[in-house]
Motif scaffolding. Structure first.
Motif, mmCIF file in Angstrom:
data_model
loop_
_atom_site.group_PDB
_atom_site.id
_atom_site.type_symbol
_atom_site.label_atom_id
_atom_site.label_comp_id
_atom_site.label_asym_id
_atom_site.label_seq_id
_atom_site.Cartn_x
_atom_site.Cartn_y
_atom_site.Cartn_z
ATOM 1 N N SER A 238 -9.504 2.248 0.698
ATOM 2 C CA SER A 238 -10.788 1.536 0.738
ATOM 3 C C SER A 238 -10.736 0.295 1.619
ATOM 4 O O SER A 238 -11.728 -0.056 2.280
ATOM 5 C CB SER A 238 -11.210 1.149 -0.688
ATOM 6 N N GLU A 239 -9.607 -0.391 1.675
ATOM 7 C CA GLU A 239 -9.535 -1.616 2.477
ATOM 8 C C GLU A 239 -9.612 -1.334 3.980
ATOM 9 O O GLU A 239 -9.854 -2.244 4.783
ATOM 10 C CB GLU A 239 -8.259 -2.389 2.166
ATOM 11 N N TYR A 240 -9.416 -0.066 4.369
ATOM 12 C CA TYR A 240 -9.558 0.327 5.769
ATOM 13 C C TYR A 240 -10.803 1.183 5.986
ATOM 14 O O TYR A 240 -10.902 1.900 6.991
ATOM 15 C CB TYR A 240 -8.313 1.082 6.234
ATOM 16 N N ASN B 125 0.828 -1.211 0.000
ATOM 17 C CA ASN B 125 0.000 0.000 0.000
ATOM 18 C C ASN B 125 0.857 1.253 0.000
ATOM 19 O O ASN B 125 0.639 2.180 -0.790
ATOM 20 C CB ASN B 125 -0.907 0.037 1.239
#
Length: 432
Positions: free
Chosen positions: A198-200, A150
């Motif tokens: 977005s993943e968090y 990331n």
């Protein structure tokens, strides 16, 4: 004043109030009362300034998502100064924030020449273990910059919105600065913005607890966050002085503005490059709709990060605390008995003679022993106030304060180091 803040240099700030005018940092005491259970650093004005912390207080009040993020450059042992940042992270985690801690090994490698192996060793043994021992919970995120896809991918994207002139203006880089050093500043920005991916959970207010010397990273990241976003929302007035909003496209794909207009429940008028919104009575709904569209079209919709700024501790012998001067600091791994000896040798704000001390009182504002009590060792504000008052009026002698600080420091380090041993067995819980 033209003060220069250098994240990698030796900065001596003798008047924190100048930072308000010079860099636009706001006084934290103006917002502290909005917190239900402020940390002692907040209550005691050790945290003196902020940027956009109202976003965090609003999120806490409304039970909305928010995050806290900070990091450590693994170039030396963790000490009481690092403990301050760790405590601030843990406090925000307990208040409901998603917590992120980055070990800045790319920065250490490029700026200080520390090997990757040494970075990992120091990162785990000196920082992560102490962080866990102090109470960091496993639902947080701990990572190394060099191991985070990331961070690496976001660093590259942020670089497309940044140029050398901007980095030079903020950091003072010259033609002698290595490209890796310059890139490491973008890695820091990627660290700061990562909690909004977005993943968090996507865009959210994120606070970065730092010392004032780290503000250049905040200014850079806030600027890049604005540049990365597809839209900006402006408040405007028409010729009749009626107010409305205008959603302006900065680099939005075709069709994105039309989608914004279609989804809003108010009157809208679509133009090439912007859509005007009339009668909007809920700014948050407008903002969230714009962010939703941006994310669907592949954008980030970053919320510019907030920050808090804490005062630096003095060295035990006065002057600056520095890892290069062992007598000025207390390491979190230091032998408790040796630490107590350092405390007893610390510079105080006492008078030259006992008679003068009783007559004139001491100066706790320039006393390393009292600073240890205030920053780290005494949680109860009333107890600390009594110590302060007794010193000022001459009832309390320096030896008494040193003995108390030495005793409490011994207790803290003994307990902390026992918890460190337990933390080493829990590294798997944190994905390490």
């Amino acid at each position: 004043m033209n003060m220069k803040l250098d994240p990698w240099g030796s900065v001596n700030i003798d008047d924190y109030s100048k930072l308000f005018d010079e860099f636009g940092i706001l006084p934290f005491e103006d917002i502290c009362s909005e917190l239900p259970d402020p940390h002692r650093y907040m209550r005691r004005k050790i945290i003196f300034g902020h940027r956009s912390y109202d976003l965090i207080t609003d999120a806490m009040k409304n039970k909305d998502p928010f995050a806290v993020m900070s990091g450590f450059m693994p170039t030396g042992g963790g000490h009481l100064g690092h403990k301050m940042v760790m405590e601030e992270i843990i406090w925000h985690q307990k208040m409901g924030g998603g917590a992120f801690v980055g070990i800045a090994d790319r920065e250490a490698y490029s700026v200080r020449g520390v090997s990757w192996e040494k970075c990992r060793q120091i990162g785990i043994e000196d920082y992560i273990v102490s962080l866990i021992a102090l109470g960091f919970e496993p639902n947080g995120h701990i990572y190394f910059q060099s191991e985070s896809d990331n961070v690496k991918e976001l660093t590259f994207e942020l670089g497309a919105k940044t140029n050398f002139s901007e980095l030079s203006a903020i950091y003072g880089f010259s033609g002698e600065t290595s490209v890796s050093h310059m890139t490491s500043t973008l890695s820091q920005s990627a660290d700061i913005l990562q909690p909004q991916l977005s993943e968090y959970g996507g865009p959210k207010p994120t606070v970065i607890p730092v010392g004032a010397d780290q503000d250049p990273h905040m200014r850079l990241t806030r600027g890049i966050a604005h540049k990365m976003n597809m839209f900006r929302i402006e408040g405007r007035e028409d010729k009749n002085k009626d107010k409305y909003f205008s959603v302006r496209s900065k680099a939005a794909p075709e069709g994105a503005l039309a989608d914004v207009a279609e989804r809003l429940p108010w009157d809208t008028k679509l133009f090439e490059g912007h859509v005007d919104v009339f009668g909007a009575d809920d700014y948050n709904k407008l903002l969230n709709t714009v962010r939703e569209v941006e994310i669907e079209y592949g954008g980030y919709a970053f919320v510019p990060p907030a920050s808090t700024y804490h005062r630096f501790m003095s060295g035990l012998q006065g002057g600056k605390m520095s890892s290069s001067v062992p007598e000025s600091i207390i390491s979190l791994k230091e032998d408790p008995k040796e630490a107590a000896k350092k405390v007893k040798r610390a510079k105080t704000g006492g008078r030259m003679t006992l008679e003068e001390q009783k007559k004139l009182g001491g100066d706790p504002n320039n006393c390393s022993a009292f600073e240890l009590l205030m920053f780290h060792l005494v949680e109860d504000d009333k107890e600390l106030e009594e110590i302060y008052d007794e010193c000022v009026c001459g009832k309390r002698m320096c030896g008494t304060c040193k003995a108390l600080a030495a005793e409490l420091m011994t207790e803290f380090l003994t307990e902390h180091q026992e918890k460190r041993e337990l933390a080493k067995d829990r590294l798997d819980d944190y994905g390490l």
